[in-house]
Design a protein around this motif. Sequence first.
Motif, PDB file in Angstrom:
ATOM      1  N   ASP A 131       0.860  -1.204  -0.171  1.00 53.26           N
ATOM      2  CA  ASP A 131       0.115  -0.054   0.008  1.00 53.26           C
ATOM      3  C   ASP A 131       1.013   1.348   0.011  1.00 53.26           C
ATOM      4  O   ASP A 131       0.503   2.116  -0.664  1.00 53.26           O
ATOM      5  N   ASP A 132       1.934   1.103   0.825  1.00 51.52           N
ATOM      6  CA  ASP A 132       2.919   2.598   1.019  1.00 51.52           C
ATOM      7  C   ASP A 132       4.173   2.149   0.109  1.00 51.52           C
ATOM      8  O   ASP A 132       5.003   2.758   0.692  1.00 51.52           O
ATOM      9  N   GLY A 133       4.164   1.825  -1.250  1.00 51.58           N
ATOM     10  CA  GLY A 133       5.326   1.563  -1.917  1.00 51.58           C
ATOM     11  C   GLY A 133       6.180   0.126  -1.086  1.00 51.58           C
ATOM     12  O   GLY A 133       5.882  -0.242  -0.211  1.00 51.58           O
ATOM     13  N   ALA A 134       7.156  -0.121  -2.014  1.00 54.21           N
ATOM     14  CA  ALA A 134       7.842  -1.465  -1.465  1.00 54.21           C
ATOM     15  C   ALA A 134       8.738  -0.944  -0.104  1.00 54.21           C
ATOM     16  O   ALA A 134       9.284  -0.043  -0.039  1.00 54.21           O
ATOM     17  N   PRO A 135       8.202  -1.778   0.804  1.00 54.73           N
ATOM     18  CA  PRO A 135       9.072  -1.674   2.106  1.00 54.73           C
ATOM     19  C   PRO A 135      10.579  -1.977   2.188  1.00 54.73           C
ATOM     20  O   PRO A 135      10.983  -2.466   0.987  1.00 54.73           O
ATOM     21  N   GLY A 136      11.024  -1.654   3.118  1.00 52.01           N
ATOM     22  CA  GLY A 136      12.517  -1.817   3.006  1.00 52.01           C
ATOM     23  C   GLY A 136      13.146  -3.112   2.705  1.00 52.01           C
ATOM     24  O   GLY A 136      14.108  -3.334   2.009  1.00 52.01           O
ATOM     25  N   TRP A 137      12.708  -4.301   3.287  1.00 51.49           N
ATOM     26  CA  TRP A 137      12.913  -5.503   3.040  1.00 51.49           C
ATOM     27  C   TRP A 137      12.771  -5.934   1.552  1.00 51.49           C
ATOM     28  O   TRP A 137      13.635  -6.770   1.134  1.00 51.49           O
ATOM     29  N   ALA A 138      11.789  -5.405   0.951  1.00 51.36           N
ATOM     30  CA  ALA A 138      11.531  -5.624  -0.521  1.00 51.36           C
ATOM     31  C   ALA A 138      12.379  -5.174  -1.247  1.00 51.36           C
ATOM     32  O   ALA A 138      12.938  -5.669  -2.265  1.00 51.36           O
ATOM     33  N   LYS A 140      17.962 -23.138   3.768  1.00 49.45           N
ATOM     34  CA  LYS A 140      19.123 -22.093   4.017  1.00 49.45           C
ATOM     35  C   LYS A 140      18.605 -20.773   4.063  1.00 49.45           C
ATOM     36  O   LYS A 140      19.116 -20.050   4.785  1.00 49.45           O
ATOM     37  N   VAL A 141      17.699 -20.567   3.215  1.00 47.18           N
ATOM     38  CA  VAL A 141      17.221 -18.901   2.958  1.00 47.18           C
ATOM     39  C   VAL A 141      16.074 -18.689   4.037  1.00 47.18           C
ATOM     40  O   VAL A 141      16.216 -17.555   4.316  1.00 47.18           O
ATOM     41  N   HIS A 142      15.301 -19.505   4.441  1.00 51.25           N
ATOM     42  CA  HIS A 142      14.378 -19.170   5.409  1.00 51.25           C
ATOM     43  C   HIS A 142      14.830 -18.259   6.479  1.00 51.25           C
ATOM     44  O   HIS A 142      14.198 -17.034   6.902  1.00 51.25           O
ATOM     45  N   PRO A 143      15.910 -18.447   7.529  1.00 53.98           N
ATOM     46  CA  PRO A 143      16.181 -17.576   8.477  1.00 53.98           C
ATOM     47  C   PRO A 143      16.490 -16.520   8.077  1.00 53.98           C
ATOM     48  O   PRO A 143      16.013 -15.660   8.745  1.00 53.98           O
ATOM     49  N   GLU A 144      17.238 -16.223   7.033  1.00 47.57           N
ATOM     50  CA  GLU A 144      17.588 -14.932   6.390  1.00 47.57           C
ATOM     51  C   GLU A 144      16.357 -14.094   6.083  1.00 47.57           C
ATOM     52  O   GLU A 144      16.463 -12.943   6.416  1.00 47.57           O
ATOM     53  N   VAL A 145      15.385 -14.730   5.408  1.00 46.72           N
ATOM     54  CA  VAL A 145      14.176 -14.046   5.120  1.00 46.72           C
ATOM     55  C   VAL A 145      13.417 -13.586   6.375  1.00 46.72           C
ATOM     56  O   VAL A 145      13.007 -12.260   6.611  1.00 46.72           O
ATOM     57  N   ILE A 146      13.362 -14.410   7.448  1.00 45.76           N
ATOM     58  CA  ILE A 146      12.740 -13.943   8.415  1.00 45.76           C
ATOM     59  C   ILE A 146      13.227 -12.694   9.425  1.00 45.76           C
ATOM     60  O   ILE A 146      12.686 -11.819   9.708  1.00 45.76           O
ATOM     61  N   ALA A 147      14.644 -12.869   9.099  1.00 47.66           N
ATOM     62  CA  ALA A 147      15.380 -11.664   9.921  1.00 47.66           C
ATOM     63  C   ALA A 147      15.104 -10.526   9.158  1.00 47.66           C
ATOM     64  O   ALA A 147      15.045  -9.351   9.497  1.00 47.66           O
ATOM     65  N   LEU A 148      15.242 -10.346   7.778  1.00 48.79           N
ATOM     66  CA  LEU A 148      14.729  -9.340   6.843  1.00 48.79           C
ATOM     67  C   LEU A 148      13.442  -8.692   7.125  1.00 48.79           C
ATOM     68  O   LEU A 148      13.471  -7.765   7.217  1.00 48.79           O
ATOM     69  N   LEU A 149      12.528  -9.660   7.340  1.00 49.07           N
ATOM     70  CA  LEU A 149      11.108  -9.151   7.571  1.00 49.07           C
ATOM     71  C   LEU A 149      11.075  -8.542   8.858  1.00 49.07           C
ATOM     72  O   LEU A 149       9.997  -7.662   8.983  1.00 49.07           O
ATOM     73  N   GLY A 150      11.919  -9.024   9.892  1.00 52.06           N
ATOM     74  CA  GLY A 150      11.772  -8.468  11.172  1.00 52.06           C
ATOM     75  C   GLY A 150      12.424  -7.124  11.587  1.00 52.06           C
ATOM     76  O   GLY A 150      12.237  -6.447  12.370  1.00 52.06           O
ATOM     77  N   HIS A 151      13.164  -6.705  10.309  1.00 55.09           N
ATOM     78  CA  HIS A 151      13.961  -5.442  10.502  1.00 55.09           C
ATOM     79  C   HIS A 151      12.975  -4.106  10.529  1.00 55.09           C
ATOM     80  O   HIS A 151      11.938  -3.964   9.696  1.00 55.09           O
TER      81      HIS A 151
END
Length: 272
Positions: free
Chosen positions: A171-178, A261-272
């Motif tokens: 809704d508000d443009g792509a967030p930082g993680w994206a 391998k990638v799942h923990p990294e994605v979860i960390a990105l989303l949590g920022h």
Amino acid sequence: DMTLEQRNLSSMLEAAVVAARLAGQRAMEEINYIKISVKNATELVTQADARCQKIIIDRIKENYPDHGFIAEEGDEGKLFKQPPRGTEPLWWVIDPIDGTNNFAHRMLLFTVSIAVMYEGEPIVGVIFEPATDSMFTAVKDREAQLNGRRIAASEAVIDQFASVGLESHFDDGAPGWARELMQRTRFRNLGYTALQIADVAKGSMVATIANTPKLWDIAAGVVINQAAGSVVTDWQGGKIFPVDLGTYDGHKYQVVVANKKVHPEVIALLGH
């Protein structure tokens, strides 16, 4: 557990495969004669969505008249819902055309998604892409397959050659993680969540992050990915299932499907 005997699962899978193929063939016939309308002011819908859904439900009811159904196209923009009539808590969760917006614009990027859920967990999943004749299938605790051949999640990492599936609903443009994923990967937005999820199961994408899917967009893909060795969670890394199908009213989920391998990294990105 009687309900979940493997042969019962296999026959449910078979029914789902037949229904998905019939609906997919019908959608391919209708794509040149599309009539578009707007549903709930936010989503396109075509006459083919309802027709394909009816094909699926009618076909499945021939074998399983007492099972429950939840599907995308009900009356007046609501979902279609019919609780199980028997004692077994089995529900068929159906998206007749996932990628309706693509389909409505005559883009061949759409799938049929059918799952069976038992006690709130998906146990059978079929995703069929008619344009490429690609049939993804899985049942709980067995292997995931594409056109009868085993598939598995990749072990690739996030890098400039990796594909990550994103949705376009910000809704508000792509967030930082994206934005970070857009810079670091070959991010993809194909316009049909179910197939982007299936692409993780066959190792084509390292992850798919979905922020507005409904149950019928993800249920089949979850079974296929669990069988393929991917990790499926919400954005906090928590469990999505079991869900209460009796009270499900079409609310949205936030879903991450990724290789181990990638799942923990994605979860960390989303949590920022």
